[in-house]
Write an enzyme that holds these catalytic residues in place. Structure first.
Site, PDB file in Angstrom:
ATOM      1  N   THR A 151      36.911 -11.894   6.599  1.00 28.35           N
ATOM      2  CA  THR A 151      35.788 -12.666   7.095  1.00 28.35           C
ATOM      3  C   THR A 151      34.518 -12.018   6.561  1.00 28.35           C
ATOM      4  O   THR A 151      34.523 -10.840   6.173  1.00 28.35           O
ATOM      5  CB  THR A 151      35.775 -12.715   8.630  1.00 28.35           C
ATOM      6  OG1 THR A 151      34.698 -13.555   9.073  1.00 28.35           O
ATOM      7  CG2 THR A 151      35.567 -11.329   9.231  1.00 28.35           C
ATOM      8  N   ASP A 184      25.508 -16.097   1.806  1.00 26.24           N
ATOM      9  CA  ASP A 184      25.308 -14.913   0.981  1.00 26.24           C
ATOM     10  C   ASP A 184      26.607 -14.212   0.572  1.00 26.24           C
ATOM     11  O   ASP A 184      26.773 -13.813  -0.574  1.00 26.24           O
ATOM     12  CB  ASP A 184      24.354 -13.927   1.671  1.00 26.24           C
ATOM     13  CG  ASP A 184      24.669 -13.717   3.138  1.00 26.24           C
ATOM     14  OD1 ASP A 184      25.734 -14.149   3.612  1.00 26.24           O
ATOM     15  OD2 ASP A 184      23.817 -13.106   3.843  1.00 26.24           O
ATOM     16  N   HIS A 206      -2.646  21.359  31.323  1.00 26.86           N
ATOM     17  CA  HIS A 206      -3.511  20.363  31.963  1.00 26.86           C
ATOM     18  C   HIS A 206      -4.908  20.392  31.354  1.00 26.86           C
ATOM     19  O   HIS A 206      -5.890  20.012  31.999  1.00 26.86           O
ATOM     20  CB  HIS A 206      -3.591  20.585  33.476  1.00 26.86           C
ATOM     21  CG  HIS A 206      -2.256  20.675  34.138  1.00 26.86           C
ATOM     22  ND1 HIS A 206      -1.511  19.573  34.480  1.00 26.86           N
ATOM     23  CD2 HIS A 206      -1.520  21.756  34.495  1.00 26.86           C
ATOM     24  CE1 HIS A 206      -0.379  19.963  35.025  1.00 26.86           C
ATOM     25  NE2 HIS A 206      -0.349  21.280  35.047  1.00 26.86           N
ATOM     26  N   SER A 228     -15.703   9.798   5.792  1.00 27.53           N
ATOM     27  CA  SER A 228     -16.375   8.716   6.497  1.00 27.53           C
ATOM     28  C   SER A 228     -17.273   7.982   5.517  1.00 27.53           C
ATOM     29  O   SER A 228     -17.864   8.594   4.625  1.00 27.53           O
ATOM     30  CB  SER A 228     -17.217   9.275   7.655  1.00 27.53           C
ATOM     31  OG  SER A 228     -18.114   8.302   8.147  1.00 27.53           O
ATOM     32  N   SER A 229     -17.383   6.660   5.708  1.00 31.53           N
ATOM     33  CA  SER A 229     -18.223   5.880   4.786  1.00 31.53           C
ATOM     34  C   SER A 229     -19.700   6.132   5.015  1.00 31.53           C
ATOM     35  O   SER A 229     -20.528   5.779   4.166  1.00 31.53           O
ATOM     36  CB  SER A 229     -17.915   4.390   4.956  1.00 31.53           C
ATOM     37  OG  SER A 229     -18.258   3.963   6.275  1.00 31.53           O
ATOM     38  N   ARG A 274       0.807  -1.231   0.000  1.00 30.42           N
ATOM     39  CA  ARG A 274       0.000   0.000   0.000  1.00 30.42           C
ATOM     40  C   ARG A 274       0.838   1.278   0.000  1.00 30.42           C
ATOM     41  O   ARG A 274       0.524   2.253  -0.672  1.00 30.42           O
ATOM     42  CB  ARG A 274      -0.925  -0.023   1.216  1.00 30.42           C
ATOM     43  CG  ARG A 274      -1.867   1.165   1.330  1.00 30.42           C
ATOM     44  CD  ARG A 274      -2.707   1.060   2.599  1.00 30.42           C
ATOM     45  NE  ARG A 274      -3.686   2.127   2.713  1.00 30.42           N
ATOM     46  CZ  ARG A 274      -4.922   2.075   2.215  1.00 30.42           C
ATOM     47  NH1 ARG A 274      -5.312   1.001   1.557  1.00 30.42           N
ATOM     48  NH2 ARG A 274      -5.755   3.083   2.360  1.00 30.42           N
ATOM     49  N   THR A 298      20.070 -11.175  11.295  1.00 22.34           N
ATOM     50  CA  THR A 298      18.626 -11.045  11.088  1.00 22.34           C
ATOM     51  C   THR A 298      18.128  -9.676  11.552  1.00 22.34           C
ATOM     52  O   THR A 298      17.273  -9.057  10.904  1.00 22.34           O
ATOM     53  CB  THR A 298      17.884 -12.158  11.854  1.00 22.34           C
ATOM     54  OG1 THR A 298      18.209 -13.413  11.270  1.00 22.34           O
ATOM     55  CG2 THR A 298      16.383 -11.950  11.794  1.00 22.34           C
ATOM     56  N   LYS A 353     -17.706  14.649   7.338  1.00 20.77           N
ATOM     57  CA  LYS A 353     -16.435  14.522   8.045  1.00 20.77           C
ATOM     58  C   LYS A 353     -15.216  14.698   7.138  1.00 20.77           C
ATOM     59  O   LYS A 353     -15.171  14.213   6.011  1.00 20.77           O
ATOM     60  CB  LYS A 353     -16.347  13.153   8.727  1.00 20.77           C
ATOM     61  CG  LYS A 353     -17.385  12.947   9.821  1.00 20.77           C
ATOM     62  CD  LYS A 353     -17.121  11.674  10.596  1.00 20.77           C
ATOM     63  CE  LYS A 353     -15.918  11.846  11.509  1.00 20.77           C
ATOM     64  NZ  LYS A 353     -15.665  10.618  12.299  1.00 20.77           N
ATOM     65  N   VAL A 354     -14.216  15.423   7.696  1.00 16.86           N
ATOM     66  CA  VAL A 354     -12.877  15.488   7.117  1.00 16.86           C
ATOM     67  C   VAL A 354     -11.945  15.036   8.230  1.00 16.86           C
ATOM     68  O   VAL A 354     -11.585  15.807   9.119  1.00 16.86           O
ATOM     69  CB  VAL A 354     -12.520  16.920   6.650  1.00 16.86           C
ATOM     70  CG1 VAL A 354     -11.137  16.924   6.002  1.00 16.86           C
ATOM     71  CG2 VAL A 354     -13.571  17.457   5.695  1.00 16.86           C
TER      72      VAL A 354
END
Length: 482
Positions: A142, A105, A191, A315-316, A28, A361, A321-322
């Site tokens: 190495t 590898d 607060h 909103s569905s 995505r 890893t 709504k934004v």
């Protein structure tokens, strides 16, 4: 439904061509993080390994380290470097094919480069000396000599060429937003309660300043590398060529790659520099997380309004709504990034005795750690560009909270008391009685000030003060960003 009763006709998604990404960064969100692929992918790791092996051969021959090794001509050095420059899909596939046999590898990289050297007479010229340096590929190394240098090059490239420019652009955009609204008065909330007014720009400037401070730390972070053999002793180096100054060879090679030489290690480079860098990036993430939550709160409060995107749906089911999705997306990705960076920083600094394989890893997750941070940066930048300020709302909030001037009045009374003005006893307590739990109007506050018996100039100053003008030096403080 029990798992055993799952539909047998379902198409196995793992078999779909082209392959379907398991994670969101390669699915995505791929467009936002694609630039990191050139630095932190498995293919980038193998290309970096080839680069290190190539540069090691060139370094050994150009410095006459190994007796009898010929000096390479410029076209021969370029031939080797072109192996890195042209590293692409075919080379990735070839390396994978070699690794299926080696099951190692780095050894696969060695064999891959030796194939290229063997092909040099036909590709370059028949009298090339490249075949004579075939055994200098991976000479006295190495695998971790190659890997630590490769990761340092990869991470440095990812930070300097991709992540840092995006983070810097974000901090500049936050600073510009602060400058634009430097003089816009705003009721502060400490607060969650009405507090001494500030300006919107000054509050944004605090976040820009914090982000920039972390970027300065990241810009100064070091990228370390080592090349000293299987347990960090140069044992094989000295056994093969005892008269060479191997520490100098190692140091000049690491510095030739643009890295800082680490002279004292086990088989692995200790990774402390990585832990330091990842802690700094995680701290930047957390400041940015604070910005995202603050902006989200300002949107919820109505201080910021979001400019609707044509055709977009908030909103569905609720068409009005934004939603502040950019900042919510950023929060989540910053938390994931920090979790990965924290794990990297805490895990990589520990290796049992002279070497264990936990770092192998672990380091393969550097890409996702930076990917989620880069995705968050992209979301915040896009979210900030879609904001506008409701100055009328800010003005209404200020005018509804004249009691916040209680701090100013009692402070002026304290100063007058010190100066010998009579009747200034218990200034804090008197303002507490007047304001705590009460809503005051402008006239209520002015009537109280008029009855205090303050010097005329002080009375006039306080009478002319309003919540909207009680912002101290807030406007000018934004200039510190310059």
């Amino acid at each position: 439904m029990p798992l055993d009763d799952a539909p047998a006709t379902r198409v196995p998604l793992a078999d779909v061509t082209p392959p379907i990404a398991l994670g969101p960064l390669d699915g995505r969100y791929r467009p936002a993080v694609a630039p990191l692929v050139d630095h932190l992918s498995e293919a980038a790791l193998n290309r970096a390994r080839v680069e290190v092996e190539v540069e090691w051969v060139i370094h050994l021959t150009s410095h006459a380290v190994v007796p009898g090794a010929p000096e390479l001509a410029p076209d021969e050095e370029q031939y080797l470097r072109d192996v890195v420059a042209t590293f692409g899909a075919a080379e990735i596939a070839e390396l994978a094919e070699i690794e299926r046999t080696t099951v190692h590898d780095v050894k696969a990289v060695e064999y891959f480069l030796k194939r290229r050297i063997a092909a040099a007479p036909e590709a370059l010229r028949p009298d090339t000396v490249l075949p004579q340096v075939n055994e200098l590929v991976h000479f006295a190394l190495t695998s971790e000599d190659v890997n630590n240098l490769s990761y340092a090059l990869m991470v440095r490239g990812a930070v300097r060429e991709v992540w840092f420019p995006a983070a810097l652009a974000l901090s500049d955009e936050v600073a510009a937003l602060a400058a634009e609204h430097a003089a816009v008065p705003m009721l502060a909330l400490t607060h969650g309660q009405p507090a001494t007014p500030t300006t919107l720009g000054k509050e944004i400037a605090v976040l820009a300043h914090r982000l920039r401070r972390q970027l300065r730390r990241i810009a100064s972070d070091e990228y370390l590398g080592k090349l000293n053999g299987a347990t960090g002793t140069y044992g094989a180096h000295l056994a093969a060529v005892p008269d060479a100054d191997w520490q100098m060879v190692s140091r000049t090679f690491v510095e030739h790659l643009g890295l800082t030489w680490n002279p004292l290690t086990t088989q692995i480079e200790s990774h402390d520099w990585q832990a330091e860098l990842y802690a700094d990036v995680a701290r930047f993430n957390r400041v940015l997380h604070n910005l995202a939550t603050d902006v989200w709160t300002y949107i919820s409060r109505g201080v910021f309004t979001q400019i609707p995107v044509a055709g977009a749906t908030g909103s569905s089911t609720m068409p009005h709504k934004v939603n502040p999705i950019r900042f919510e997306n950023a929060e989540a990705n910053l938390e994931i990034s920090c979790a990965l960076l924290d794990t990297l920083a805490s895990t990589l600094v520990t290796s049992r005795l002279q070497r264990d394989l936990t770092d192998s890893t672990t380091q393969r997750n550097i890409g996702p750690a930076f990917g989620h941070s880069l995705l968050a940066i992209d979301n915040v930048r896009r979210g900030l560009r879609a904001l506008s300020v409701d100055e009328a709302l800010l003005a209404r909030e200020l005018d509804a909270n004249w009691e916040v001037l209680g701090e100013a009045v009692q402070s002026a009374m304290r100063a007058a008391s010190v100066a010998g003005v009579p009747g200034m006893d218990n200034p804090y307590e008197r303002l507490k009685e007047l304001t705590r739990g009460h809503r005051l109007t402008a006239q209520d506050m002015r009537d109280f000030v008029d009855g205090l018996g303050l010097p005329a100039d002080v009375t006039e100053r306080l009478r002319n003060l309003s919540p909207a003008t009680y912002t101290g030096l807030a406007t000018s403080l934004v200039a510190h960003l310059e």
